[in-house]
Motif scaffolding. Structure first.
Motif, PDB file in Angstrom:
ATOM      1  N   GLY A   1       0.763  -1.234   0.000  1.00 10.82           N
ATOM      2  CA  GLY A   1       0.000   0.000   0.000  1.00 10.82           C
ATOM      3  C   GLY A   1       0.793   1.283   0.000  1.00 10.82           C
ATOM      4  O   GLY A   1       0.267   2.340  -0.357  1.00 10.82           O
ATOM      5  N   SER A   2       2.099   1.223   0.368  1.00 13.40           N
ATOM      6  CA  SER A   2       2.842   2.481   0.492  1.00 13.40           C
ATOM      7  C   SER A   2       4.308   2.394   0.089  1.00 13.40           C
ATOM      8  O   SER A   2       4.980   3.421   0.019  1.00 13.40           O
ATOM      9  N   VAL A   3       4.799   1.192  -0.182  1.00 13.49           N
ATOM     10  CA  VAL A   3       6.233   1.019  -0.443  1.00 13.49           C
ATOM     11  C   VAL A   3       6.495   1.016  -1.946  1.00 13.49           C
ATOM     12  O   VAL A   3       6.017   0.132  -2.673  1.00 13.49           O
ATOM     13  N   GLY A   4       7.236   1.999  -2.412  1.00 17.35           N
ATOM     14  CA  GLY A   4       7.614   2.055  -3.819  1.00 17.35           C
ATOM     15  C   GLY A   4       8.792   1.139  -4.100  1.00 17.35           C
ATOM     16  O   GLY A   4       9.703   1.014  -3.275  1.00 17.35           O
ATOM     17  N   ILE A   5       8.776   0.498  -5.260  1.00 22.19           N
ATOM     18  CA  ILE A   5       9.837  -0.436  -5.640  1.00 22.19           C
ATOM     19  C   ILE A   5      10.262  -0.159  -7.081  1.00 22.19           C
ATOM     20  O   ILE A   5       9.412  -0.023  -7.967  1.00 22.19           O
ATOM     21  N   ILE A   6      11.566  -0.084  -7.308  1.00 22.86           N
ATOM     22  CA  ILE A   6      12.112   0.026  -8.659  1.00 22.86           C
ATOM     23  C   ILE A   6      13.013  -1.179  -8.891  1.00 22.86           C
ATOM     24  O   ILE A   6      13.861  -1.507  -8.059  1.00 22.86           O
ATOM     25  N   ILE A   7      12.795  -1.843 -10.018  1.00 22.18           N
ATOM     26  CA  ILE A   7      13.482  -3.099 -10.332  1.00 22.18           C
ATOM     27  C   ILE A   7      14.290  -2.925 -11.612  1.00 22.18           C
ATOM     28  O   ILE A   7      13.739  -2.604 -12.661  1.00 22.18           O
ATOM     29  N   ASP A   8      15.601  -3.129 -11.516  1.00 25.18           N
ATOM     30  CA  ASP A   8      16.470  -3.110 -12.685  1.00 25.18           C
ATOM     31  C   ASP A   8      16.675  -4.543 -13.158  1.00 25.18           C
ATOM     32  O   ASP A   8      17.000  -5.434 -12.353  1.00 25.18           O
ATOM     33  N   ALA A   9      16.504  -4.764 -14.461  1.00 27.41           N
ATOM     34  CA  ALA A   9      16.650  -6.115 -15.007  1.00 27.41           C
ATOM     35  C   ALA A   9      17.435  -6.073 -16.306  1.00 27.41           C
ATOM     36  O   ALA A   9      17.615  -5.020 -16.925  1.00 27.41           O
ATOM     37  N   LEU A  10      17.927  -7.235 -16.697  1.00 27.67           N
ATOM     38  CA  LEU A  10      18.555  -7.427 -18.003  1.00 27.67           C
ATOM     39  C   LEU A  10      17.844  -8.607 -18.634  1.00 27.67           C
ATOM     40  O   LEU A  10      17.947  -9.732 -18.138  1.00 27.67           O
ATOM     41  N   THR A  11      17.123  -8.360 -19.715  1.00 25.94           N
ATOM     42  CA  THR A  11      16.259  -9.412 -20.256  1.00 25.94           C
ATOM     43  C   THR A  11      16.455  -9.628 -21.745  1.00 25.94           C
ATOM     44  O   THR A  11      16.702  -8.688 -22.499  1.00 25.94           O
ATOM     45  N   ASP A  12      16.347 -10.894 -22.138  1.00 28.42           N
ATOM     46  CA  ASP A  12      16.329 -11.224 -23.556  1.00 28.42           C
ATOM     47  C   ASP A  12      14.922 -11.647 -23.987  1.00 28.42           C
ATOM     48  O   ASP A  12      14.694 -12.046 -25.120  1.00 28.42           O
ATOM     49  N   ASN A  13      13.986 -11.560 -23.043  1.00 26.34           N
ATOM     50  CA  ASN A  13      12.593 -11.909 -23.323  1.00 26.34           C
ATOM     51  C   ASN A  13      11.713 -11.100 -22.369  1.00 26.34           C
ATOM     52  O   ASN A  13      11.471 -11.512 -21.231  1.00 26.34           O
ATOM     53  N   ALA A  14      11.248  -9.952 -22.840  1.00 26.37           N
ATOM     54  CA  ALA A  14      10.510  -9.033 -21.976  1.00 26.37           C
ATOM     55  C   ALA A  14       9.249  -9.670 -21.406  1.00 26.37           C
ATOM     56  O   ALA A  14       8.901  -9.446 -20.235  1.00 26.37           O
ATOM     57  N   ASN A  15       8.553 -10.461 -22.218  1.00 29.50           N
ATOM     58  CA  ASN A  15       7.318 -11.092 -21.737  1.00 29.50           C
ATOM     59  C   ASN A  15       7.590 -12.036 -20.569  1.00 29.50           C
ATOM     60  O   ASN A  15       6.850 -12.056 -19.577  1.00 29.50           O
ATOM     61  N   ARG A  16       8.676 -12.822 -20.700  1.00 29.72           N
ATOM     62  CA  ARG A  16       9.035 -13.740 -19.612  1.00 29.72           C
ATOM     63  C   ARG A  16       9.380 -12.975 -18.340  1.00 29.72           C
ATOM     64  O   ARG A  16       8.953 -13.333 -17.230  1.00 29.72           O
ATOM     65  N   THR A  17      10.155 -11.913 -18.506  1.00 32.84           N
ATOM     66  CA  THR A  17      10.596 -11.140 -17.351  1.00 32.84           C
ATOM     67  C   THR A  17       9.415 -10.481 -16.644  1.00 32.84           C
ATOM     68  O   THR A  17       9.292 -10.551 -15.413  1.00 32.84           O
ATOM     69  N   ILE A  18       8.534  -9.854 -17.414  1.00 31.57           N
ATOM     70  CA  ILE A  18       7.372  -9.195 -16.820  1.00 31.57           C
ATOM     71  C   ILE A  18       6.475 -10.211 -16.115  1.00 31.57           C
ATOM     72  O   ILE A  18       5.982  -9.961 -15.008  1.00 31.57           O
ATOM     73  N   HIS A  19       6.278 -11.352 -16.767  1.00 35.26           N
ATOM     74  CA  HIS A  19       5.426 -12.391 -16.168  1.00 35.26           C
ATOM     75  C   HIS A  19       6.029 -12.869 -14.840  1.00 35.26           C
ATOM     76  O   HIS A  19       5.311 -13.031 -13.833  1.00 35.26           O
ATOM     77  N   GLY A  20       7.352 -13.095 -14.835  1.00 37.80           N
ATOM     78  CA  GLY A  20       8.008 -13.551 -13.614  1.00 37.80           C
ATOM     79  C   GLY A  20       7.916 -12.535 -12.488  1.00 37.80           C
ATOM     80  O   GLY A  20       7.659 -12.882 -11.329  1.00 37.80           O
ATOM     81  N   ILE A  21       8.100 -11.260 -12.833  1.00 37.36           N
ATOM     82  CA  ILE A  21       8.024 -10.207 -11.813  1.00 37.36           C
ATOM     83  C   ILE A  21       6.607 -10.086 -11.273  1.00 37.36           C
ATOM     84  O   ILE A  21       6.394  -9.965 -10.056  1.00 37.36           O
ATOM     85  N   ARG A  22       5.626 -10.167 -12.157  1.00 46.67           N
ATOM     86  CA  ARG A  22       4.231 -10.057 -11.713  1.00 46.67           C
ATOM     87  C   ARG A  22       3.841 -11.202 -10.787  1.00 46.67           C
ATOM     88  O   ARG A  22       3.114 -11.016  -9.816  1.00 46.67           O
ATOM     89  N   GLU A  23       4.322 -12.392 -11.097  1.00 49.08           N
ATOM     90  CA  GLU A  23       4.031 -13.536 -10.227  1.00 49.08           C
ATOM     91  C   GLU A  23       4.555 -13.297  -8.810  1.00 49.08           C
ATOM     92  O   GLU A  23       3.871 -13.560  -7.816  1.00 49.08           O
ATOM     93  N   ILE A  24       5.780 -12.789  -8.732  1.00 48.88           N
ATOM     94  CA  ILE A  24       6.376 -12.519  -7.420  1.00 48.88           C
ATOM     95  C   ILE A  24       5.621 -11.412  -6.707  1.00 48.88           C
ATOM     96  O   ILE A  24       5.297 -11.521  -5.508  1.00 48.88           O
ATOM     97  N   LEU A  25       5.315 -10.347  -7.423  1.00 50.15           N
ATOM     98  CA  LEU A  25       4.586  -9.226  -6.813  1.00 50.15           C
ATOM     99  C   LEU A  25       3.211  -9.671  -6.321  1.00 50.15           C
ATOM    100  O   LEU A  25       2.792  -9.317  -5.200  1.00 50.15           O
ATOM    101  N   ASN A  26       2.512 -10.449  -7.138  1.00 51.90           N
ATOM    102  CA  ASN A  26       1.171 -10.909  -6.745  1.00 51.90           C
ATOM    103  C   ASN A  26       1.214 -11.740  -5.464  1.00 51.90           C
ATOM    104  O   ASN A  26       0.310 -11.663  -4.627  1.00 51.90           O
ATOM    105  N   ALA A  27       2.282 -12.524  -5.311  1.00 53.76           N
ATOM    106  CA  ALA A  27       2.409 -13.362  -4.114  1.00 53.76           C
ATOM    107  C   ALA A  27       2.588 -12.532  -2.853  1.00 53.76           C
ATOM    108  O   ALA A  27       2.366 -13.015  -1.736  1.00 53.76           O
ATOM    109  N   HIS A  28       2.961 -11.271  -3.042  1.00 50.32           N
ATOM    110  CA  HIS A  28       3.163 -10.375  -1.896  1.00 50.32           C
ATOM    111  C   HIS A  28       2.143  -9.235  -1.887  1.00 50.32           C
ATOM    112  O   HIS A  28       2.377  -8.194  -1.253  1.00 50.32           O
ATOM    113  N   SER A  29       1.027  -9.441  -2.595  1.00 46.28           N
ATOM    114  CA  SER A  29      -0.030  -8.419  -2.666  1.00 46.28           C
ATOM    115  C   SER A  29       0.509  -7.082  -3.173  1.00 46.28           C
ATOM    116  O   SER A  29       0.110  -6.018  -2.701  1.00 46.28           O
TER     117      SER A  29
END
Length: 277
Positions: free
Chosen positions: A117-145
């Protein structure tokens, strides 16, 4: 701990503060307090390891090599990690993970998210597949609401340099040289200089912040500072730091640290910044 605020027109004065705490343990809750202290120590150790791993990953990305002989920033990050007691196995895993990502090639990408609800997060990544990276990050974020959303307005980008200096002459000579150095740094763009005295080793640890555009000039000044000390630069980087530093409950800080560790386990992610750092 010393804190020095650099202003070009002012003379720098370093203040040292001490705080003493006396703990009393009654019989019935002694074990409880020991467990609490152990838990806090474990959390601090975990945060230290995570930060060290991120510094190693950043150094590989910035220097372009996993070989410390060819990457001075990585050599400094590895030395610092070893001095902080980071296990060799942790370091080797981080190098292997970042090396594999580098070998794959890829494009730098930055993602933003809001957690708890209040904590800002910035994530630096190096990706060769943007869809995979975004999907992986979203899965982790969703697990932590948590969820992706713009939060860069909660941060500022600053240059940061960390280095150690060991007096090669007398302490008085070192202090005089330090005073002169801080004046020069202030005239060349440094905004803050933090000093932590490690009295047992007579070694000072410095953290300097500046505008990103002044980072290289500040680094050159530090590397040229030889009088009265032996200097070792540990990290030179541009970071995100929270615009507002607000009190954070320990429970929230622990949740953020768990989220940071989960994000750091993703092989595409190089570094994570939060507003509670």
């Amino acid at each position: 701990m010393y804190h020095v605020l650099v202003r070009p027109s002012q003379r720098i004065v370093a203040h040292r503060y001490f705080s003493l705490h006396h703990a009393r343990l009654s019989g019935h809750n002694k074990w409880s307090k020991i467990k609490d202290k152990k838990g806090a120590a474990d959390a601090q150790k975990s945060a230290l390891y995570t930060k060290a791993n991120q510094e190693i990953a950043t150094a590989v990305r910035a220097g372009g090599s996993t070989d410390p002989q060819k990457n001075a920033q990585l050599a400094a990050a590895l030395k610092k990690a070893k001095e902080q007691g980071v296990p060799k196995e942790n370091i080797e895993k981080t190098l292997a993970r970042v090396g594999n990502a580098k070998d794959r090639g890829g494009t730098p990408a930055t993602y933003e998210a809001l957690a708890f609800g209040s904590v800002g997060i910035i994530i630096d990544a190096l990706t060769d597949n943007a869809n995979r990276t975004i999907h992986g990050i979203r899965e982790i974020l969703n697990a932590h609401s948590a969820h992706m959303t713009p939060v860069k307005y909660m941060f500022q980008r600053v240059g940061r340099i960390e280095f150690t200096a060991r007096p090669s002459g007398s302490k008085d000579e070192f202090d005089r040289d330090l005073d002169k150095l801080c004046q020069v740094l202030g005239r060349n763009g440094a905004t803050d200089v933090d000093l932590i005295l490690e009295s047992e080793s007579l070694q000072d640890v410095f953290r300097i912040t500046c505008e990103p555009g002044d980072l290289k000039r500040i680094e050159d000044i530090i590397l040229a500072w030889k009088t009265g000390s032996t200097v070792t630069v540990h990290s030179v980087e541009i970071i995100y730091t929270a615009l507002d530093s607000l009190p954070v409950e320990e429970d929230l800080r622990e949740k953020v640290e768990v989220l940071r560790q989960d994000l750091g386990a993703n092989t595409d992610i190089l570094k994570v910044w939060t507003t509670v750092d």
